[in-house]
Motif scaffolding. Structure first.
Motif, PDB file in Angstrom:
ATOM      1  N   PRO A 258       0.855  -1.202  -0.110  1.00 56.55           N
ATOM      2  CA  PRO A 258      -0.112   0.025   0.118  1.00 56.55           C
ATOM      3  C   PRO A 258       0.927   1.305   0.058  1.00 56.55           C
ATOM      4  CG  PRO A 258       0.395  -0.757   2.143  1.00 56.55           C
ATOM      5  CD  PRO A 258       1.118  -1.787   1.503  1.00 56.55           C
ATOM      6  N   GLY A 259       0.372   2.388  -0.379  1.00 55.87           N
ATOM      7  CA  GLY A 259       0.998   3.578  -0.216  1.00 55.87           C
ATOM      8  C   GLY A 259       0.362   4.589  -1.208  1.00 55.87           C
ATOM      9  N   SER A 260       0.958   5.949  -1.093  1.00 55.17           N
ATOM     10  CA  SER A 260       0.547   7.073  -1.719  1.00 55.17           C
ATOM     11  C   SER A 260       0.727   6.962  -3.266  1.00 55.17           C
ATOM     12  CB  SER A 260       1.019   8.224  -1.123  1.00 55.17           C
ATOM     13  OG  SER A 260       0.841   8.313   0.138  1.00 55.17           O
ATOM     14  N   PHE A 261       1.873   6.619  -3.622  1.00 55.64           N
ATOM     15  CA  PHE A 261       2.408   6.419  -4.943  1.00 55.64           C
ATOM     16  C   PHE A 261       2.136   7.863  -5.703  1.00 55.64           C
ATOM     17  CE2 PHE A 261       1.394   2.267  -3.569  1.00 55.64           C
ATOM     18  CZ  PHE A 261       2.703   1.431  -3.874  1.00 55.64           C
TER      19      PHE A 261
ATOM     20  N   VAL B 275      -3.129   1.802  -3.888  1.00 51.78           N
ATOM     21  CA  VAL B 275      -3.311   3.278  -3.841  1.00 51.78           C
ATOM     22  C   VAL B 275      -4.238   3.624  -2.873  1.00 51.78           C
ATOM     23  CG1 VAL B 275      -3.408   5.372  -5.329  1.00 51.78           C
ATOM     24  CG2 VAL B 275      -2.401   3.263  -6.347  1.00 51.78           C
ATOM     25  N   ALA B 276      -3.520   4.646  -2.147  1.00 53.78           N
ATOM     26  CA  ALA B 276      -4.518   4.960  -0.986  1.00 53.78           C
ATOM     27  C   ALA B 276      -5.493   6.169  -1.546  1.00 53.78           C
ATOM     28  CB  ALA B 276      -3.644   5.531   0.349  1.00 53.78           C
ATOM     29  N   HIS B 277      -6.745   5.981  -1.296  1.00 56.87           N
ATOM     30  CA  HIS B 277      -7.723   6.879  -1.736  1.00 56.87           C
ATOM     31  C   HIS B 277      -7.713   8.304  -1.079  1.00 56.87           C
ATOM     32  CE1 HIS B 277     -11.665   8.482  -3.350  1.00 56.87           C
ATOM     33  NE2 HIS B 277     -12.064   8.646  -2.166  1.00 56.87           N
TER      34      HIS B 277
ATOM     35  N   GLU C  48      -4.169  12.402   3.371  1.00 57.11           N
ATOM     36  CA  GLU C  48      -3.915  13.554   4.032  1.00 57.11           C
ATOM     37  C   GLU C  48      -3.299  14.730   3.442  1.00 57.11           C
ATOM     38  OE1 GLU C  48      -2.846  12.830   8.361  1.00 57.11           O
ATOM     39  OE2 GLU C  48      -4.504  11.455   8.534  1.00 57.11           O
ATOM     40  N   LYS C  49      -2.075  14.106   2.825  1.00 55.60           N
ATOM     41  CA  LYS C  49      -1.130  15.037   2.197  1.00 55.60           C
ATOM     42  C   LYS C  49      -1.988  15.552   0.623  1.00 55.60           C
ATOM     43  CE  LYS C  49       1.968  11.449   3.110  1.00 55.60           C
ATOM     44  NZ  LYS C  49       2.800  10.166   2.150  1.00 55.60           N
ATOM     45  N   ASP C  50      -1.823  16.667   0.185  1.00 60.02           N
ATOM     46  CA  ASP C  50      -2.459  17.008  -1.133  1.00 60.02           C
ATOM     47  C   ASP C  50      -1.493  16.378  -2.227  1.00 60.02           C
ATOM     48  OD1 ASP C  50      -3.956  18.655  -2.722  1.00 60.02           O
ATOM     49  OD2 ASP C  50      -2.878  20.427  -2.246  1.00 60.02           O
TER      50      ASP C  50
ATOM     51  N   ASP D  84      -9.608   2.448   0.285  1.00 59.91           N
ATOM     52  CA  ASP D  84     -10.124   3.671   1.058  1.00 59.91           C
ATOM     53  C   ASP D  84     -10.318   2.941   2.615  1.00 59.91           C
ATOM     54  OD1 ASP D  84     -11.198   6.038   1.582  1.00 59.91           O
ATOM     55  OD2 ASP D  84     -13.112   5.797   0.662  1.00 59.91           O
ATOM     56  N   GLY D  85     -10.359   3.888   3.590  1.00 57.19           N
ATOM     57  CA  GLY D  85     -10.352   3.392   4.846  1.00 57.19           C
ATOM     58  C   GLY D  85      -9.421   2.679   5.482  1.00 57.19           C
ATOM     59  N   LEU D  86      -9.603   1.829   6.487  1.00 58.92           N
ATOM     60  CA  LEU D  86      -8.481   1.024   7.081  1.00 58.92           C
ATOM     61  C   LEU D  86      -7.749  -0.053   6.043  1.00 58.92           C
ATOM     62  CD1 LEU D  86      -9.597   0.206  11.006  1.00 58.92           C
ATOM     63  CD2 LEU D  86      -7.860   1.987  10.102  1.00 58.92           C
ATOM     64  N   LEU D  87      -6.491   0.137   6.175  1.00 60.95           N
ATOM     65  CA  LEU D  87      -5.816  -0.904   5.268  1.00 60.95           C
ATOM     66  C   LEU D  87      -6.084  -2.118   5.746  1.00 60.95           C
ATOM     67  CD1 LEU D  87      -3.599  -1.647   3.437  1.00 60.95           C
ATOM     68  CD2 LEU D  87      -1.876  -1.093   5.227  1.00 60.95           C
ATOM     69  N   MET D  88      -6.548  -2.688   7.029  1.00 59.36           N
ATOM     70  CA  MET D  88      -6.707  -3.828   7.420  1.00 59.36           C
ATOM     71  C   MET D  88      -7.929  -4.519   6.974  1.00 59.36           C
ATOM     72  SD  MET D  88      -3.984  -5.302   8.898  1.00 59.36           S
ATOM     73  CE  MET D  88      -2.907  -4.184   7.646  1.00 59.36           C
TER      74      MET D  88
ATOM     75  N   VAL E  34       3.319  -5.426   2.595  1.00 62.16           N
ATOM     76  CA  VAL E  34       4.547  -5.177   2.129  1.00 62.16           C
ATOM     77  C   VAL E  34       4.837  -3.604   2.467  1.00 62.16           C
ATOM     78  CG1 VAL E  34       6.551  -4.948   0.532  1.00 62.16           C
ATOM     79  CG2 VAL E  34       4.839  -6.909   0.538  1.00 62.16           C
ATOM     80  N   ARG E  35       6.015  -3.359   2.968  1.00 65.05           N
ATOM     81  CA  ARG E  35       6.495  -1.984   3.073  1.00 65.05           C
ATOM     82  C   ARG E  35       7.917  -1.818   2.920  1.00 65.05           C
ATOM     83  NH1 ARG E  35       3.315   2.434   2.611  1.00 65.05           N
ATOM     84  NH2 ARG E  35       4.503   3.584   4.601  1.00 65.05           N
ATOM     85  N   GLY E  36       8.294  -0.802   2.200  1.00 69.67           N
ATOM     86  CA  GLY E  36       9.852  -0.767   2.032  1.00 69.67           C
ATOM     87  C   GLY E  36      10.464   0.272   3.173  1.00 69.67           C
TER      88      GLY E  36
ATOM     89  N   MET F 132       2.870  -1.952  14.060  1.00 67.49           N
ATOM     90  CA  MET F 132       2.375  -2.760  15.177  1.00 67.49           C
ATOM     91  C   MET F 132       0.776  -2.255  15.572  1.00 67.49           C
ATOM     92  SD  MET F 132       4.277  -4.183  16.662  1.00 67.49           S
ATOM     93  CE  MET F 132       5.912  -4.709  17.164  1.00 67.49           C
ATOM     94  N   MET F 133       0.476  -1.168  15.094  1.00 66.50           N
ATOM     95  CA  MET F 133      -0.989  -0.564  15.032  1.00 66.50           C
ATOM     96  C   MET F 133      -1.804  -1.730  14.117  1.00 66.50           C
ATOM     97  SD  MET F 133      -3.098   1.222  16.573  1.00 66.50           S
ATOM     98  CE  MET F 133      -2.440   2.770  17.229  1.00 66.50           C
ATOM     99  N   ASN F 134      -1.351  -2.073  13.089  1.00 71.55           N
ATOM    100  CA  ASN F 134      -1.961  -2.955  12.094  1.00 71.55           C
ATOM    101  C   ASN F 134      -2.199  -4.325  12.675  1.00 71.55           C
ATOM    102  OD1 ASN F 134      -2.708  -1.003   9.906  1.00 71.55           O
ATOM    103  ND2 ASN F 134      -0.858  -1.231   8.939  1.00 71.55           N
ATOM    104  N   ARG F 135      -0.999  -4.747  13.354  1.00 73.20           N
ATOM    105  CA  ARG F 135      -0.997  -5.943  14.239  1.00 73.20           C
ATOM    106  C   ARG F 135      -2.043  -6.092  15.111  1.00 73.20           C
ATOM    107  NH1 ARG F 135       4.525  -8.270  16.029  1.00 73.20           N
ATOM    108  NH2 ARG F 135       4.565  -9.232  13.902  1.00 73.20           N
TER     109      ARG F 135
END
Ligand code: PNS
Length: 169
Positions: A18-21, A46-48, A51-53, A81-85, A97-99, A114-117
Motif C-alpha cells: 500500500p502507499g500514496s504512489f 493506492v490510498a484513496h 492527508e497530503k495534498d 479507502d478506509g483502514l488498510l486492515m 509489504v512496506r519498503g 504494530m498498530m496494524n497487528r
C-alpha cells in the motif's frame, strides 16, 4: 505467549503493497519486482484518502502504476479507502509489504505495523529493502526536483517522467 506457528500453510500468499504512489518511482518498482518474486499475488494498493495534498489524482496514480507494471502477471493495481486492515481482509491478503530505505523510515513503519497487528493479528507486515541506489529516493524529492526543472529521468519510469514534465510546464 510465544508465537504460534500452528496456522502455517504452503498456499500461495497474497500480499498488499500500500502507499500514496504520488508518483510511483523506480524505488517503488524495485520493491514491486522483489515482492512479486516472493508472493503469489501482489496487489499494489493506492490510498484513496490522503492527508497530503497529492500532485497527481488517484486516477493518474493508478494509470502510471498500471503502465509501469504491465509486464508482471501477478501484480494488480487497485485503490483502497478506509483502514488498510479492512481492505487486506476483504482481499484475502495475509501480508503487507512496506519498503524501508534507511533507519529514519523505521520508526514510523514500526508504529504503523504494530498498530496494524493490533487491529488484525493474522496479517503480517514484511519490510523489504530496495536496491542501494534507491535508498535516498522518494516521491517527495522527485516532485521537488521536477517543480524546479531538475533532472528526474533516472528516478521514475518513462511514463511518469512525461506526466511530470506536463504538470510543471
Ligand atoms: O506511501 P505512504 O504515504 O507512506 O502510505 C501510507 C499508507 C497509505 C499505507 C497508510 O497511511 C495507510 O495504511 N493508510 C490507511 C489508513 C489506515 O489503515 N491507517 C492505520 C494504519 S496504523
Amino acid at each position: 505467549m510465544p508465537f504460534d506457528a500452528g496456522n502455517a500453510t504452503s498456499k500461495p500468499v497474497t500480499a498488499i503493497y500500500p502507499g500514496s504512489f504520488d508518483p510511483v518511482t523506480n524505488g517503488h518498482l524495485d520493491l514491486i519486482t522483489r515482492a512479486s518474486n516472493i508472493f503469489g499475488k501482489l496487489i499494489v494498493a493506492v490510498a484513496h484518502n490522503l492527508e497530503k495534498d497529492p500532485l497527481f489524482t488517484e486516477k493518474e496514480r493508478v494509470e502510471m502504476l498500471e503502465t509501469a507494471t504491465f509486464k508482471w502477471d501477478n501484480v494488480q493495481i487497485d485503490v483502497f479507502d478506509g483502514l488498510l486492515m479492512d481492505y487486506a481482509r476483504a482481499k484475502g491478503a495475509s501480508v503487507i509489504v512496506r519498503g524501508i530505505r534507511a533507519v529514519s523510515d523505521y520508526e514510523y513503519e514500526l508504529q504503523m505495523a504494530m498498530m496494524n497487528r493490533k487491529i488484525e493479528p493474522d496479517i503480517e507486515t514484511v519490510f523489504m529493502l530496495p536496491a542501494e541506489q534507491y535508498s535516498y529516493l522518494s516521491s517527495r524529492l522527485v516532485k521537488e526536483l521536477a517543480r524546479f526543472g531538475g533532472p528526474t529521468k533516472d528516478f521514475v519510469p518513462p511514463n511518469v517522467h512525461e506526466r511530470m514534465s506536463t504538470k510543471f510546464k
